[in-house]
Design an enzyme around this catalytic site. Structure first.
Site, PDB file in Angstrom:
ATOM      1  N   PRO A 232      -8.887  29.698 -68.798  1.00  0.00           N
ATOM      2  CA  PRO A 232      -7.607  29.004 -68.968  1.00  0.00           C
ATOM      3  C   PRO A 232      -6.661  29.885 -69.770  1.00  0.00           C
ATOM      4  O   PRO A 232      -6.993  30.335 -70.865  1.00  0.00           O
ATOM      5  CB  PRO A 232      -7.998  27.745 -69.764  1.00  0.00           C
ATOM      6  CG  PRO A 232      -9.280  28.092 -70.441  1.00  0.00           C
ATOM      7  CD  PRO A 232      -9.974  29.077 -69.559  1.00  0.00           C
ATOM      8  N   MET A 233      -5.470  30.169 -69.224  1.00  0.00           N
ATOM      9  CA  MET A 233      -4.519  31.062 -69.886  1.00  0.00           C
ATOM     10  C   MET A 233      -3.128  30.444 -69.837  1.00  0.00           C
ATOM     11  O   MET A 233      -2.584  30.203 -68.754  1.00  0.00           O
ATOM     12  CB  MET A 233      -4.520  32.443 -69.216  1.00  0.00           C
ATOM     13  CG  MET A 233      -5.822  33.212 -69.413  1.00  0.00           C
ATOM     14  SD  MET A 233      -5.835  34.805 -68.556  1.00  0.00           S
ATOM     15  CE  MET A 233      -6.096  34.264 -66.861  1.00  0.00           C
TER      16      MET A 233
ATOM     17  N   GLN B 178      -8.555  21.900 -68.969  1.00  0.00           N
ATOM     18  CA  GLN B 178      -8.800  22.182 -70.388  1.00  0.00           C
ATOM     19  C   GLN B 178      -7.836  21.365 -71.236  1.00  0.00           C
ATOM     20  O   GLN B 178      -6.616  21.434 -71.063  1.00  0.00           O
ATOM     21  CB  GLN B 178      -8.643  23.659 -70.739  1.00  0.00           C
ATOM     22  CG  GLN B 178      -9.064  23.891 -72.196  1.00  0.00           C
ATOM     23  CD  GLN B 178      -8.941  25.314 -72.668  1.00  0.00           C
ATOM     24  OE1 GLN B 178      -7.853  25.833 -72.802  1.00  0.00           O
ATOM     25  NE2 GLN B 178     -10.083  25.947 -72.949  1.00  0.00           N
TER      26      GLN B 178
ATOM     27  N   CYS C 137      -8.508  28.461 -79.269  1.00  0.00           N
ATOM     28  CA  CYS C 137      -7.162  29.009 -79.411  1.00  0.00           C
ATOM     29  C   CYS C 137      -6.789  29.120 -80.882  1.00  0.00           C
ATOM     30  O   CYS C 137      -6.907  28.140 -81.627  1.00  0.00           O
ATOM     31  CB  CYS C 137      -6.161  28.138 -78.672  1.00  0.00           C
ATOM     32  SG  CYS C 137      -4.469  28.789 -78.745  1.00  0.00           S
TER      33      CYS C 137
ATOM     34  N   HIS D 285     -16.251  32.594 -76.340  1.00  0.00           N
ATOM     35  CA  HIS D 285     -15.425  33.797 -76.459  1.00  0.00           C
ATOM     36  C   HIS D 285     -16.076  34.636 -77.550  1.00  0.00           C
ATOM     37  O   HIS D 285     -16.095  34.238 -78.714  1.00  0.00           O
ATOM     38  CB  HIS D 285     -13.995  33.423 -76.828  1.00  0.00           C
ATOM     39  CG  HIS D 285     -13.056  34.590 -76.827  1.00  0.00           C
ATOM     40  ND1 HIS D 285     -11.716  34.447 -76.563  1.00  0.00           N
ATOM     41  CD2 HIS D 285     -13.252  35.903 -77.060  1.00  0.00           C
ATOM     42  CE1 HIS D 285     -11.120  35.642 -76.638  1.00  0.00           C
ATOM     43  NE2 HIS D 285     -12.041  36.524 -76.950  1.00  0.00           N
TER      44      HIS D 285
ATOM     45  N   ASN E 255     -17.113  34.890 -72.572  1.00  0.00           N
ATOM     46  CA  ASN E 255     -15.734  35.232 -72.260  1.00  0.00           C
ATOM     47  C   ASN E 255     -15.284  36.313 -73.234  1.00  0.00           C
ATOM     48  O   ASN E 255     -15.749  36.382 -74.355  1.00  0.00           O
ATOM     49  CB  ASN E 255     -14.860  33.969 -72.399  1.00  0.00           C
ATOM     50  CG  ASN E 255     -13.379  34.256 -72.323  1.00  0.00           C
ATOM     51  OD1 ASN E 255     -12.613  33.838 -73.189  1.00  0.00           O
ATOM     52  ND2 ASN E 255     -12.948  34.971 -71.307  1.00  0.00           N
ATOM     53  N   GLY E 256     -14.356  37.162 -72.762  1.00  0.00           N
ATOM     54  CA  GLY E 256     -13.777  38.164 -73.641  1.00  0.00           C
ATOM     55  C   GLY E 256     -14.037  39.583 -73.192  1.00  0.00           C
ATOM     56  O   GLY E 256     -15.181  40.035 -73.215  1.00  0.00           O
ATOM     57  N   GLY E 257     -12.986  40.272 -72.775  1.00  0.00           N
ATOM     58  CA  GLY E 257     -13.071  41.701 -72.506  1.00  0.00           C
ATOM     59  C   GLY E 257     -13.780  42.116 -71.236  1.00  0.00           C
ATOM     60  O   GLY E 257     -13.991  43.310 -71.016  1.00  0.00           O
TER      61      GLY E 257
ATOM     62  N   ARG F  46      -7.805  38.017 -68.375  1.00  0.00           N
ATOM     63  CA  ARG F  46      -6.688  38.885 -68.000  1.00  0.00           C
ATOM     64  C   ARG F  46      -6.970  39.740 -66.776  1.00  0.00           C
ATOM     65  O   ARG F  46      -6.075  39.967 -65.953  1.00  0.00           O
ATOM     66  CB  ARG F  46      -6.315  39.776 -69.194  1.00  0.00           C
ATOM     67  CG  ARG F  46      -5.495  39.047 -70.253  1.00  0.00           C
ATOM     68  CD  ARG F  46      -5.321  39.894 -71.487  1.00  0.00           C
ATOM     69  NE  ARG F  46      -6.568  40.030 -72.227  1.00  0.00           N
ATOM     70  CZ  ARG F  46      -6.732  40.836 -73.274  1.00  0.00           C
ATOM     71  NH1 ARG F  46      -5.728  41.587 -73.673  1.00  0.00           N
ATOM     72  NH2 ARG F  46      -7.877  40.886 -73.912  1.00  0.00           N
TER      73      ARG F  46
END
Length: 324
Positions: A9-10, A61, A91, A162, A202-204, A225
């Site tokens: 979710p972004m 979310q 967040c 994350h 999650n992350g990178g 991303r």
């Protein structure tokens, strides 16, 4: 519902137009909405729960910390047909903290557990949590296990972690996506210590190769991303991560499928760039990628731009790119 691969979710990115576009590339990936606050759903004037039926499997979310409000919104989401409700406990922005939700909730595991219980009491769809590995100076492995254990006792058995702690003061949300270093081993250890839970990381994560490495230790991988900036990387998700034998749509076929979608959006009063902005990275790594981005960026925002802008942008590319 398999959570082997999901798109994070972004905020301002994973809106309904992006999700429709992403679903054309992968049939299996679990898609998430942007974070939507309970206040927006309950008191807002817009329809914050709208989505396209083609987006399934789809998770909503939620951002919030009031158990009754979260339960109300979760029930609305289930009635609308969402496949999952996810609580944001990751967040780090000041605005989110001021509303007492997001990553700051890691310091209140009992409240998070109460929120999970309230939602689970009113819906049959999964209630899940997305969290960090820690916040500020509270970043020990013991802190993370206490949080996960408390929330799991409330009935949450699906977590996305994350793998980076959040600094609640002194760093922007953008910096919190890059600082401090990622610690995937924390997520791996959580899975070892809570083997009955479904744990995604999650992350990178930037490639399907990296996804396959993480999946040796975990149940799922959430990509953010990279799935937005290079969306066609998801074309290999179904075959490599889910074992599907179907052939994915080519980039050109995706563009062709988006034309009638864009026509409907414009007919309903929308603007072309609301949709095309999500498609800028479709030809990343291909000849003509810069031309594709430039054409859409220069023309989609103009008054009167219609759905044929996609056909024109595709026609401007070299022949080998058009066939990709």
């Amino acid at each position: 519902m398999k959570r082997t691969f999901s798109v994070a979710p972004m905020l301002d990115w994973t809106d309904r137009h992006y999700r429709y576009f992403a679903r054309l590339i992968s049939r299996e990936a679990l898609l998430y909405t942007e974070m939507v606050t309970t206040g927006a759903i309950i008191h807002g004037k817009g329809d914050y729960l709208a989505f396209n039926e083609e987006e399934h499997p789809l998770a909503l979310q939620l951002g919030g910390s009031n158990p009754q409000d979260l339960a109300h919104c979760a029930k609305l989401a289930a009635e609308r047909g969402y496949d999952e409700v996810n609580l944001n406990v990751g967040c780090p922005s000041d605005r989110v903290q001021n509303g007492r939700f997001g990553a700051c909730l890691m310091a209140e595991p009992a409240l998070v557990a109460e929120c999970v219980t309230a939602m689970r009491d009113v819906v049959d769809i999964p209630v899940t949590v997305k969290t960090r590995i820690g916040i500020d100076e509270q970043d020990s492995y013991g802190f993370l296990t206490d949080f996960v254990g408390t929330v799991a006792e409330a009935g949450c058995d699906i977590f996305t972690i994350h793998a980076r702690k959040a600094w609640l003061k002194g760093l922007s949300p953008k910096e919190n996506r890059e600082i401090p270093e990622l610690n995937y081993d924390r997520a791996y250890q959580i899975k070892r210590d809570f083997s009955a839970l479904n744990i995604s990381v999650n992350g990178g994560v930037k490639s399907l190769d990296e996804c396959e490495v993480h999946l040796q230790h975990l149940d799922g991988v959430m990509v953010g991303r990279e799935a937005y900036q290079d969306p066609y990387m998801m074309a290999g998700v179904d075959s490599r991560l889910y074992g599907a034998t179907s052939t994915p749509l080519s980039r050109a076929q995706v563009v062709e499928r988006m034309i009638p979608y864009l026509e409907r959006h414009i007919a309903q009063g929308g603007r072309a760039n609301h949709v095309t902005r999500h498609m800028l990275g479709l030809f990343n790594g291909m000849p003509g990628a810069r031309q594709w981005r430039r054409y859409l960026a220069q023309n989609a925002h103009l008054p009167g731009a219609d759905a044929q802008i996609l056909a024109a942008a595709l026609a401007s590319l070299p022949a080998d790119a058009q066939a990709a």
